[in-house]
Design an enzyme around this catalytic site. Structure first.
Site, PDB file in Angstrom:
ATOM      1  CB  CYS A 139      -0.938   0.018   1.206  1.00  0.00           C
ATOM      2  SG  CYS A 139      -0.070   0.195   2.779  1.00  0.00           S
ATOM      3  N   GLY A 140       2.113   1.201   0.228  1.00  0.00           N
ATOM      4  CA  GLY A 140       2.888   2.429   0.288  1.00  0.00           C
ATOM      5  C   GLY A 140       2.770   3.077   1.654  1.00  0.00           C
TER       6      GLY A 140
END
Length: 316
Positions: A155-156
């Site tokens: 997801c970062g």
């Protein structure tokens, strides 16, 4: 008590910046770290393969996924953990340098050294999974450091900066002289795929490649995380004094998120291409800051979401 060797080079890849000492880091230089086995980019396991009515046991290579803690330290001895990310081991120093650059935590000339951490609170088995970036000045007093960045391979950075806050440290990119043809774009996915050595063994990694306007691949990095692969590229450019990358094109193997666009903007990359779709916020960032964003780049077709003026050829 903090102990570190002032080294830039990552034994599994990384390179030294302009003016820094070259050569790989020896086990002697890493001191206590040498007693610990370092994880590699692939892990071999045994699997049972089923095919129709038959079964056989064989070995299989998987992409390694391990946590990496990124710390920063200042000359006064203060230190902070700024990120914990799940990554594929390799080019860890580039990953740390690129992450700090993308988040606005370290600009040109701010880094004194990067090393695997041998702080007393880090057990030997975790030392290859902990990197300390030694800053030349104090640790930035930024709101983002009031919490740790917790990132994952999927997801970062969670809760990363909004579009509005980006204006405090980034300006829109000029159009410059970069003009690309559709044929140039169509050749990028295959060129990147040929550079994905670990993907060829595992089938389980994302990739990011940096290309010149003539189509030459300058550098490519692989990781279980899309954003990590980009951080490794940006870190490589920062450590070799190549920023900003105003005449280059970034090609990524998956979808394009806001985080990836933020990292491209911080590195001055004007064109980002992907084989899959962008998110809505990625498109918003591209349009607001003057980046060209190309998605669904497959075969001889693609969608241009922003910055069509950099693409030569038919427009209607």
């Amino acid at each position: 008590m903090m102990k570190h060797d002032q080294v830039w080079n990552d034994p599994y890849g990384g390179g030294a910046p302009a003016g820094a000492a070259g050569g790989s880091v020896s086990e002697e230089a890493l001191g206590d770290i040498a007693v610990t086995s370092r994880p590699g980019p692939t892990t071999r396991i045994r699997v049972r393969e089923l095919s129709g009515s038959t079964a056989r046991d064989r070995r299989d290579d998987l992409a390694t996924e391990e946590p990496l803690e990124i710390r920063v330290s200042a000359p006064d001895g203060s230190r902070r953990t700024v990120a914990i990310t799940m990554r594929t081991p390799g080019h860890d120093f580039e990953l740390a340098a690129g992450f700090l650059r993308g988040e606005g935590l370290a600009g040109p000339g701010d880094v004194n050294a990067i090393a695997y951490c041998t702080d007393d609170d880090v057990p030997p088995e975790a030392r290859y999974n902990t990197v300390t970036v030694h800053l030349k000045g104090p640790i930035p007093d930024l709101p983002s450091l009031d919490r740790h960045f917790l990132t994952s391979s999927a997801c970062g950075v969670c809760g990363s900066a909004s579009l509005e806050s980006l204006h405090d440290r980034c300006r829109p990119l000029p159009r410059g002289q970069l003009e690309l043809t559709p044929e140039f774009l169509y050749g990028l996915p295959d060129a990147l795929r040929r550079a994905q050595g670990v993907f060829g063994k595992t089938g389980g990694l994302h990739a990011a490649g940096l290309f010149t306007a003539s189509g030459r691949l300058v550098a490519a990095r692989e990781d279980v995380g899309r954003h990590n692969a980009v951080d490794k590229l940006v870190g490589w450019a920062a450590m070799t004094d190549r920023l900003p990358l105003s005449e280059h094109v970034l090609m990524v193997s998956g979808r394009v998120s806001y985080e990836i666009m933020q990292k491209a903007l911080a590195a001055g990359i004007p064109v980002v291409c992907a084989v899959s779709a962008p998110s809505s916020l990625a498109v918003d960032l591209a349009r607001e800051f003057g980046l060209t964003l190309v998605g669904f780049l497959r075969g001889e077709r693609c969608n241009v979401y922003s910055g069509v003026e950099r693409i030569a050829g038919p427009t209607g």
